[in-house]
Design a protein around this motif. Structure first.
Motif, short mmCIF file in Angstrom:
data_model
loop_
_atom_site.label_atom_id
_atom_site.label_comp_id
_atom_site.label_asym_id
_atom_site.label_seq_id
_atom_site.Cartn_x
_atom_site.Cartn_y
_atom_site.Cartn_z
N LEU A 62 -4.27 -8.36 10.75
CA LEU A 62 -3.85 -7.11 10.11
C LEU A 62 -3.29 -6.17 11.16
O LEU A 62 -3.92 -5.94 12.20
CB LEU A 62 -5.03 -6.43 9.41
N MET A 76 -8.80 -6.48 1.40
CA MET A 76 -8.20 -7.81 1.29
C MET A 76 -8.70 -8.53 0.05
O MET A 76 -7.93 -9.21 -0.65
CB MET A 76 -8.50 -8.64 2.55
N HIS A 100 -6.41 -9.63 -3.43
CA HIS A 100 -6.39 -10.98 -3.97
C HIS A 100 -7.05 -11.07 -5.34
O HIS A 100 -7.17 -12.16 -5.89
CB HIS A 100 -7.08 -11.95 -3.01
#
Length: 207
Positions: free
Chosen positions: A94, A194, A198
């Motif tokens: 990241l 994250m 998703h």
């Protein structure tokens, strides 16, 4: 008087700053929030490389212009961006971009949002109203985000349900507590983002 460092000057990037050879994907994440909520602190605490900061000393010119409530001891402020990097896994890296918090520098946000996969909204419960415009800008740009409540010693604590209602957030958007000074806490926030990116709800959301 000239200042001279005792450290030897080594050309090029330091060994620890090299991108891991196992990295397969890199993602841009922005850390946003009002003035003094801890964005520079979070980027610096989680970054595995020496963070890049653009802090300048605060001067009398900012009096009456910048809202520094709760940050009376703050002597410097970000005027462009903060930058850091963290490897979430051996394959995923990241790139973190911290935005300036003072409203007079918010025009820089549009450029920082370009190409961002997601964002962390850092929150100070002593100044919830500052976050309204921050969240609104992310929603206008279609940038998915999570909210992280930074822990300040004198900040009031509210149930997450009340904070969600005050910020007018949907049930899908995660709200978590954090301590921006602690690397593990900041990393947990990024992992929450994250997972959210998703999630099926995020995948269905229009961009």
């Amino acid at each position: 008087m000239d200042w001279k460092s005792s450290d030897p000057v080594v050309p090029g990037p330091r060994t620890e700053d090299h991108l891991p050879h196992t990295a397969r994907a890199a993602v841009k994440i922005v850390i946003v929030g009002g003035f003094g909520v801890g964005k520079t602190t979070m980027v610096g605490s989680v970054s595995e490389i020496r963070p890049l900061t653009t802090e300048e000393t605060m001067t009398q010119a900012g009096i009456g212009v910048d809202d520094n409530f709760g940050s009376d001891s703050k002597t410097a402020t970000t005027v462009a961006m903060d930058f850091g990097r963290i490897s979430i896994t051996e394959q995923l890296v990241l790139y973190l971009f911290g935005t300036p918090g003072q409203e007079r520098f918010w025009f820089l946000w549009n450029g920082l949002f370009e190409g961002a996969l997601g964002a962390v909204v850092l929150l100070d419960t002593r100044r919830l109203e500052v976050s309204f415009d921050v969240i609104g800008r992310l929603e206008e740009r279609g940038v998915p985000f999570v909210v992280a409540v930074n822990s300040f010693p004198d900040a009031p604590r509210h149930p997450m349900k009340e904070l969600r209602a005050a910020l007018d957030l949907s049930d899908e958007i995660p709200i978590v507590e954090c301590d921006a000074r602690r690397r593990a806490s900041g990393r947990d926030v990024l992992l929450t983002l994250m997972r959210f990116l998703h999630s099926p709800a995020t995948a269905r959301a229009p961009v």
